[in-house]
Design an enzyme around this catalytic site. Sequence first.
Site, PDB file in Angstrom:
ATOM      1  N   TRP A 112       0.865  -1.180   0.000  1.00 35.81           N
ATOM      2  CA  TRP A 112       0.000   0.000   0.000  1.00 35.81           C
ATOM      3  C   TRP A 112       0.901   1.228   0.000  1.00 35.81           C
ATOM      4  O   TRP A 112       1.874   1.281   0.757  1.00 35.81           O
ATOM      5  CB  TRP A 112      -0.924   0.057   1.221  1.00 35.81           C
ATOM      6  CG  TRP A 112      -1.650   1.365   1.248  1.00 35.81           C
ATOM      7  CD1 TRP A 112      -2.730   1.700   0.483  1.00 35.81           C
ATOM      8  CD2 TRP A 112      -1.319   2.527   2.019  1.00 35.81           C
ATOM      9  NE1 TRP A 112      -3.082   3.009   0.736  1.00 35.81           N
ATOM     10  CE2 TRP A 112      -2.230   3.535   1.670  1.00 35.81           C
ATOM     11  CE3 TRP A 112      -0.314   2.819   2.952  1.00 35.81           C
ATOM     12  CZ2 TRP A 112      -2.195   4.814   2.225  1.00 35.81           C
ATOM     13  CZ3 TRP A 112      -0.269   4.090   3.509  1.00 35.81           C
ATOM     14  CH2 TRP A 112      -1.200   5.065   3.158  1.00 35.81           C
ATOM     15  N   GLU A 152      -3.035  -2.960  -2.546  1.00 31.17           N
ATOM     16  CA  GLU A 152      -4.168  -2.349  -1.837  1.00 31.17           C
ATOM     17  C   GLU A 152      -4.466  -0.943  -2.358  1.00 31.17           C
ATOM     18  O   GLU A 152      -3.601  -0.068  -2.339  1.00 31.17           O
ATOM     19  CB  GLU A 152      -3.847  -2.279  -0.336  1.00 31.17           C
ATOM     20  CG  GLU A 152      -4.940  -1.614   0.491  1.00 31.17           C
ATOM     21  CD  GLU A 152      -4.624  -1.572   1.983  1.00 31.17           C
ATOM     22  OE1 GLU A 152      -3.489  -1.898   2.373  1.00 31.17           O
ATOM     23  OE2 GLU A 152      -5.521  -1.184   2.759  1.00 31.17           O
ATOM     24  N   LYS A 182      -6.971   2.716  -2.501  1.00 35.35           N
ATOM     25  CA  LYS A 182      -7.612   3.621  -1.552  1.00 35.35           C
ATOM     26  C   LYS A 182      -8.303   4.727  -2.321  1.00 35.35           C
ATOM     27  O   LYS A 182      -7.867   5.111  -3.406  1.00 35.35           O
ATOM     28  CB  LYS A 182      -6.554   4.201  -0.610  1.00 35.35           C
ATOM     29  CG  LYS A 182      -7.118   4.913   0.609  1.00 35.35           C
ATOM     30  CD  LYS A 182      -6.013   5.228   1.613  1.00 35.35           C
ATOM     31  CE  LYS A 182      -6.586   5.856   2.874  1.00 35.35           C
ATOM     32  NZ  LYS A 182      -5.576   6.065   3.909  1.00 35.35           N
ATOM     33  N   ASP A 204      -9.714  -3.046   1.383  1.00 33.50           N
ATOM     34  CA  ASP A 204      -9.825  -2.469   2.723  1.00 33.50           C
ATOM     35  C   ASP A 204     -11.198  -1.820   2.825  1.00 33.50           C
ATOM     36  O   ASP A 204     -11.561  -0.964   1.997  1.00 33.50           O
ATOM     37  CB  ASP A 204      -8.695  -1.447   2.927  1.00 33.50           C
ATOM     38  CG  ASP A 204      -8.687  -0.855   4.332  1.00 33.50           C
ATOM     39  OD1 ASP A 204      -9.748  -0.361   4.772  1.00 33.50           O
ATOM     40  OD2 ASP A 204      -7.629  -0.862   4.983  1.00 33.50           O
ATOM     41  N   HIS A 215     -11.706   1.956   2.416  1.00 33.49           N
ATOM     42  CA  HIS A 215     -11.064   2.614   1.280  1.00 33.49           C
ATOM     43  C   HIS A 215     -11.992   2.839   0.100  1.00 33.49           C
ATOM     44  O   HIS A 215     -11.540   2.975  -1.034  1.00 33.49           O
ATOM     45  CB  HIS A 215      -9.843   1.818   0.833  1.00 33.49           C
ATOM     46  CG  HIS A 215      -8.704   1.915   1.796  1.00 33.49           C
ATOM     47  ND1 HIS A 215      -7.435   1.492   1.517  1.00 33.49           N
ATOM     48  CD2 HIS A 215      -8.640   2.428   3.053  1.00 33.49           C
ATOM     49  CE1 HIS A 215      -6.637   1.711   2.552  1.00 33.49           C
ATOM     50  NE2 HIS A 215      -7.360   2.273   3.500  1.00 33.49           N
ATOM     51  N   HIS A 234      -8.940  -6.303   4.377  1.00 38.51           N
ATOM     52  CA  HIS A 234      -8.583  -5.480   5.529  1.00 38.51           C
ATOM     53  C   HIS A 234      -9.906  -5.079   6.166  1.00 38.51           C
ATOM     54  O   HIS A 234     -10.546  -4.116   5.740  1.00 38.51           O
ATOM     55  CB  HIS A 234      -7.785  -4.237   5.107  1.00 38.51           C
ATOM     56  CG  HIS A 234      -6.312  -4.461   5.032  1.00 38.51           C
ATOM     57  ND1 HIS A 234      -5.395  -3.461   4.825  1.00 38.51           N
ATOM     58  CD2 HIS A 234      -5.591  -5.607   5.196  1.00 38.51           C
ATOM     59  CE1 HIS A 234      -4.174  -3.969   4.848  1.00 38.51           C
ATOM     60  NE2 HIS A 234      -4.266  -5.267   5.059  1.00 38.51           N
ATOM     61  N   ASP A 277     -12.533   9.277   8.208  1.00 40.44           N
ATOM     62  CA  ASP A 277     -11.552   8.330   8.696  1.00 40.44           C
ATOM     63  C   ASP A 277     -11.931   6.916   8.266  1.00 40.44           C
ATOM     64  O   ASP A 277     -13.094   6.609   8.087  1.00 40.44           O
ATOM     65  CB  ASP A 277     -11.486   8.427  10.223  1.00 40.44           C
ATOM     66  CG  ASP A 277     -10.373   7.565  10.773  1.00 40.44           C
ATOM     67  OD1 ASP A 277      -9.281   7.578  10.194  1.00 40.44           O
ATOM     68  OD2 ASP A 277     -10.602   6.879  11.770  1.00 40.44           O
ATOM     69  N   ASP A 288     -10.527   3.987   9.834  1.00 39.53           N
ATOM     70  CA  ASP A 288      -9.811   3.029  10.675  1.00 39.53           C
ATOM     71  C   ASP A 288     -10.390   2.803  12.065  1.00 39.53           C
ATOM     72  O   ASP A 288      -9.652   2.747  13.042  1.00 39.53           O
ATOM     73  CB  ASP A 288      -8.348   3.468  10.774  1.00 39.53           C
ATOM     74  CG  ASP A 288      -7.661   3.369   9.425  1.00 39.53           C
ATOM     75  OD1 ASP A 288      -7.534   2.242   8.937  1.00 39.53           O
ATOM     76  OD2 ASP A 288      -7.293   4.405   8.870  1.00 39.53           O
ATOM     77  N   ASP A 327      -7.523  -4.182   9.994  1.00 37.53           N
ATOM     78  CA  ASP A 327      -6.733  -2.967   9.778  1.00 37.53           C
ATOM     79  C   ASP A 327      -7.475  -1.748  10.312  1.00 37.53           C
ATOM     80  O   ASP A 327      -8.351  -1.216   9.639  1.00 37.53           O
ATOM     81  CB  ASP A 327      -6.402  -2.776   8.288  1.00 37.53           C
ATOM     82  CG  ASP A 327      -5.508  -1.562   8.079  1.00 37.53           C
ATOM     83  OD1 ASP A 327      -4.930  -1.068   9.068  1.00 37.53           O
ATOM     84  OD2 ASP A 327      -5.380  -1.112   6.922  1.00 37.53           O
TER      85      ASP A 327
HETATM   86  C1  RNT Z   1      -3.741   2.673   4.794  1.00 37.28           C
HETATM   87  C2  RNT Z   1      -3.922   1.225   4.490  1.00 37.28           C
HETATM   88  C3  RNT Z   1      -2.832   0.348   4.994  1.00 37.28           C
HETATM   89  C4  RNT Z   1      -2.397   0.770   6.381  1.00 37.28           C
HETATM   90  C5  RNT Z   1      -1.314  -0.071   6.962  1.00 37.28           C
HETATM   91  C6  RNT Z   1      -0.716   0.584   8.163  1.00 37.28           C
HETATM   92  O1  RNT Z   1      -4.792   3.429   4.393  1.00 37.28           O
HETATM   93  O2  RNT Z   1      -5.156   0.782   4.950  1.00 37.28           O
HETATM   94  O3  RNT Z   1      -3.235  -0.977   4.956  1.00 37.28           O
HETATM   95  O4  RNT Z   1      -3.456   0.823   7.265  1.00 37.28           O
HETATM   96  O5  RNT Z   1      -0.407  -0.358   5.976  1.00 37.28           O
HETATM   97 ZN    ZN Z   2      -5.561  -1.342   4.839  1.00 37.93          ZN
END
Ligand code: RNT
Ligand code: ZN
Length: 418
Positions: A184, A225, A227, A258, A261, A285, A293, A295, A325
Amino acid sequence: MNPFPYTLAREMYAAAGVDSEAALAALSGIPLSLHCWQGDDVGGFERPGAKLDGGGLAVTGSHPGKARNHAELRSDLDQAFRLIPGKHRVNLHAIYGEFAGAKVERNEIGPEHFTGWIEWARARGLGLDFNPTLFSHPLADSGFTLSHRDPAIRDYWIAHAAACRRIGAAMGRSLGKPALTNVWIPDGSKESPVDRKAPRERLAQALDAVFRETIDPLHNLDTVESKLFGIGSESYVVGSHEFYLGYAITRQKLLCLDMGHFHPTESVADKISSVMQFVPGILLHLSRGVRWDSDHVVLLDDPTRAVLEEVVRGGFLARTHVGLDYFDGSINRVAAWAIGARNALKCLLAALLEPSAELRALEESDDFTARLARLEEGKTMPLGAVWDEHCARLGTPPDRAWFQEVRRYEKDVQRARG
Ligand code: RNT
Ligand code: ZN
């Protein structure tokens, strides 16, 4: 524990045509990859006191007790695994190597910096996964890494990511199961660029250079990955979903989805049966996007349930790697792992407890009324009793009992860290 609730639950599922014993057996065989970076707010240990810096990522919260070194992080992971039933994996980032106080450039890291982690994982029967770190570094400050217009900066990051694949392979070879090494990158810009094309051309070429060395897939599997946006890359992200979908299909790499994302109205669950037609496998993820955000701690919520339902319903378990993640510094970090992992496993269990034969038969006979009725009734079946039984059989505290372990560990260990 009182076995009565499970006995009753097993009968209720059996009456609905579901074998809860088969579901429990299947769940025991599914590893989660626990992201090490929840334990220290994505700081890493390149130097004492290292902190997450840039990359469009942010961790908020100052709950006491974050891990400050390898020993503390491993101790916290050990504690988290005491609260998560089953045998799992740990997902490391390059910045978590053991550099013994020396300044090791990221393009010069090697398996020798991860032997401590490999030994630790082997002793516990855990697998390891890996990630190059293309943020928190002066050569990432411009917001561009593998797609940077300066070939010297690109080459630096190409060498780093290529080194990470070799480290992943060393982990996989030593532990007897392939490591996933997930690329990523943060590349993107705050405002709309005039030239969206050139960075993507450079990224495709740089990735081909990263992946040039042939590595046995029994030791390492490559994943990429995408985003939608990050902090400071709101208008343009070089590695978008379309970019990596095309890349993964043409190069036969695994695709990492993810859950934070994508646009909030997009369904990640719906993507799975599409991309699985064309890519060799996926890495999930599991995460939770909240407004800007991406996460937050994984919940037992509809999006997570839907994603894991799709994996089970599609028969994709063998080609799916499930990772977590997120990073939350506002609550106990061991609890953040345990809550998210337990929820991910509960969502998997819910999917495995579906009366799939009956639901499919209803759908095939166009009986959409009964399909809807049965799906809705499934929501109040006694999932929790089966879950508690799973925990008990694997020697893990069931719901309501695990949390006192968090309290004890916080008081005895984390608070003492000063
Ligand atoms: C970041 C990605 C990635 C990170 C990690 C820390 O937007 O989701 O996977 O969270 O690499
Ligand atoms: Zn991720």
